[in-house]
Motif scaffolding. Structure first.
Motif, short mmCIF file in Angstrom:
data_model
loop_
_atom_site.label_atom_id
_atom_site.label_comp_id
_atom_site.label_asym_id
_atom_site.label_seq_id
_atom_site.Cartn_x
_atom_site.Cartn_y
_atom_site.Cartn_z
N ARG A 104 0.84 -1.20 0.00
CA ARG A 104 0.00 0.00 0.00
C ARG A 104 0.87 1.25 0.00
O ARG A 104 1.89 1.29 0.69
CB ARG A 104 -0.92 0.00 1.21
CG ARG A 104 -1.92 -1.14 1.20
CD ARG A 104 -2.74 -1.20 2.47
NE ARG A 104 -3.65 -2.33 2.43
CZ ARG A 104 -3.32 -3.55 2.84
NH1 ARG A 104 -2.11 -3.79 3.33
NH2 ARG A 104 -4.20 -4.53 2.78
N LYS A 105 0.43 2.24 -0.76
CA LYS A 105 1.19 3.49 -0.83
C LYS A 105 0.73 4.42 0.28
O LYS A 105 0.07 5.44 0.05
CB LYS A 105 1.04 4.10 -2.22
CG LYS A 105 1.71 3.23 -3.28
CD LYS A 105 1.56 3.77 -4.67
CE LYS A 105 2.28 2.85 -5.67
NZ LYS A 105 2.13 3.30 -7.05
N ILE A 106 1.06 4.01 1.49
CA ILE A 106 0.77 4.80 2.69
C ILE A 106 2.10 4.98 3.42
O ILE A 106 2.77 3.99 3.72
CB ILE A 106 -0.22 4.09 3.63
CG1 ILE A 106 -1.54 3.77 2.91
CG2 ILE A 106 -0.47 4.93 4.87
CD1 ILE A 106 -2.47 2.90 3.74
N ILE A 107 2.47 6.21 3.67
CA ILE A 107 3.66 6.49 4.47
C ILE A 107 3.20 6.96 5.84
O ILE A 107 2.49 7.96 5.96
CB ILE A 107 4.54 7.57 3.81
CG1 ILE A 107 5.02 7.10 2.42
CG2 ILE A 107 5.75 7.88 4.70
CD1 ILE A 107 5.77 8.17 1.63
N ALA A 108 3.57 6.22 6.88
CA ALA A 108 3.26 6.62 8.25
C ALA A 108 4.28 7.67 8.70
O ALA A 108 5.48 7.46 8.56
CB ALA A 108 3.31 5.42 9.18
N ILE A 109 3.78 8.78 9.23
CA ILE A 109 4.64 9.88 9.68
C ILE A 109 4.62 9.90 11.20
O ILE A 109 3.60 10.24 11.81
CB ILE A 109 4.14 11.22 9.10
CG1 ILE A 109 4.09 11.15 7.57
CG2 ILE A 109 5.03 12.37 9.57
CD1 ILE A 109 3.34 12.30 6.93
N VAL A 159 -0.37 14.76 1.48
CA VAL A 159 0.03 14.80 2.89
C VAL A 159 -0.55 16.05 3.53
O VAL A 159 -0.38 17.17 3.03
CB VAL A 159 1.57 14.83 3.03
CG1 VAL A 159 1.97 14.84 4.50
CG2 VAL A 159 2.19 13.64 2.31
N GLY A 160 -1.26 15.86 4.65
CA GLY A 160 -1.91 16.98 5.32
C GLY A 160 -3.25 17.25 4.68
O GLY A 160 -3.32 17.86 3.62
N GLY A 161 -4.31 16.75 5.27
CA GLY A 161 -5.63 16.93 4.68
C GLY A 161 -6.18 15.68 4.03
O GLY A 161 -7.31 15.68 3.53
N GLY A 183 -0.96 7.86 -3.45
CA GLY A 183 -0.81 7.41 -2.08
C GLY A 183 -0.94 8.57 -1.11
O GLY A 183 -1.27 9.70 -1.49
N PHE A 184 -0.65 8.27 0.16
CA PHE A 184 -0.87 9.24 1.22
C PHE A 184 0.25 9.18 2.26
O PHE A 184 0.80 8.12 2.54
CB PHE A 184 -2.20 8.95 1.95
CG PHE A 184 -3.38 8.91 1.03
CD1 PHE A 184 -4.02 10.07 0.65
CD2 PHE A 184 -3.84 7.69 0.52
CE1 PHE A 184 -5.11 10.04 -0.21
CE2 PHE A 184 -4.92 7.65 -0.35
CZ PHE A 184 -5.56 8.83 -0.71
N GLY A 185 0.56 10.34 2.83
CA GLY A 185 1.36 10.39 4.04
C GLY A 185 0.41 10.71 5.18
O GLY A 185 -0.34 11.69 5.11
N ILE A 186 0.41 9.87 6.21
CA ILE A 186 -0.55 10.01 7.30
C ILE A 186 0.20 10.23 8.61
O ILE A 186 1.01 9.39 9.02
CB ILE A 186 -1.45 8.77 7.43
CG1 ILE A 186 -2.14 8.45 6.11
CG2 ILE A 186 -2.48 8.97 8.55
CD1 ILE A 186 -3.16 9.47 5.66
N GLY A 187 -0.06 11.36 9.24
CA GLY A 187 0.63 11.70 10.48
C GLY A 187 -0.23 11.52 11.71
O GLY A 187 -0.37 10.42 12.24
N SER A 188 -0.85 12.61 12.17
CA SER A 188 -1.54 12.59 13.46
C SER A 188 -2.75 11.66 13.50
O SER A 188 -3.20 11.27 14.58
CB SER A 188 -1.94 14.01 13.87
OG SER A 188 -2.74 14.62 12.88
#
Length: 201
Positions: free
Chosen positions: A3-8, A150-152, A168-173
């Motif tokens: 999956r193209k998800i980057i955990a931040i 990323v962000g939103g 994909g997505f970068g997912i932080g908080s």
């Protein structure tokens, strides 16, 4: 399925690094960044690479200088993510064989990143650009350009972003904040992976 998800993991500490990484991998998220403005970030990244480097892509976020890139390469990191589009950082990253994801917001920044060898574009802040902005930018980018919002971007709107052409997505908080337990992170990661899979279908 990768999956193209980057955990931040902004704010993660070395004590948390391994259990948090294990929880994310178990849930199906195998690209993980520790922003360099986290406490003792290089220690966390090295621990994560040593323990999980064979099963996940481990790297750093908020990378601002070629010196940081060099140091990340020395500890085995495989990915460099930045909030900005700095050609020197991109070139240094690619010269050392790591994946480069610079932050971009305008077509000029997108093309600058690609000309310097970026593997993908980090659309940041995604909340300001939105799916409509991505749709417009995507129309002029080379086919196959990898774009991460990323962000939103969240489980609530993955489908909307996918429809606009995101990869994909970068997912932080939504995944990790200091103080979250491993159980919290597992539950959040499981929800995000399910929403991602549903959004793709």
């Amino acid at each position: 399925m990768t999956r193209k998800i980057i955990a931040i993991l902004r704010g993660v500490t070395p004590v948390e690094a391994l259990p948090v990484t294990e929880a994310l991998i178990d849930a199906g998220i195998t690209s993980i960044e520790v922003p360099l403005n986290s406490p003792d970030s290089f220690t966390s990244i090295k621990m994560m690479v040593d323990a999980f480097g064979q099963s996940a892509l481990i790297g750093a976020g908020t990378v601002l200088t070629p010196d940081d890139v060099q140091r990340l390469h020395q500890i085995g990191a495989g990915m460099v993510v930045s909030p900005d589009c700095n050609p020197r950082v991109i070139v240094a990253t690619k010269q050392l064989g790591m994946q480069s994801y610079p932050g971009v917001m305008t077509p000029t920044e997108c093309f600058t990143a690609l000309r310097n060898g970026a593997d993908g574009l980090k659309l940041f802040p995604g909340s300001l650009i939105g799916p409509d902005g991505l749709r417009a930018i995507r129309a002029v980018l080379p086919a196959g350009t990898q774009i991460y919002a990323v962000g939103g971007a969240s489980a609530d709107n993955f489908a909307e972003w996918f429809a606009a052409g995101v990869d994909g997505f970068g997912i932080g908080s939504a995944l990790y904040k200091p103080g979250f337990t491993v159980d919290d992170i597992t539950a959040r990661a499981t929800e995000i992976v399910a929403a991602y899979d549903e959004g793709l279908s």
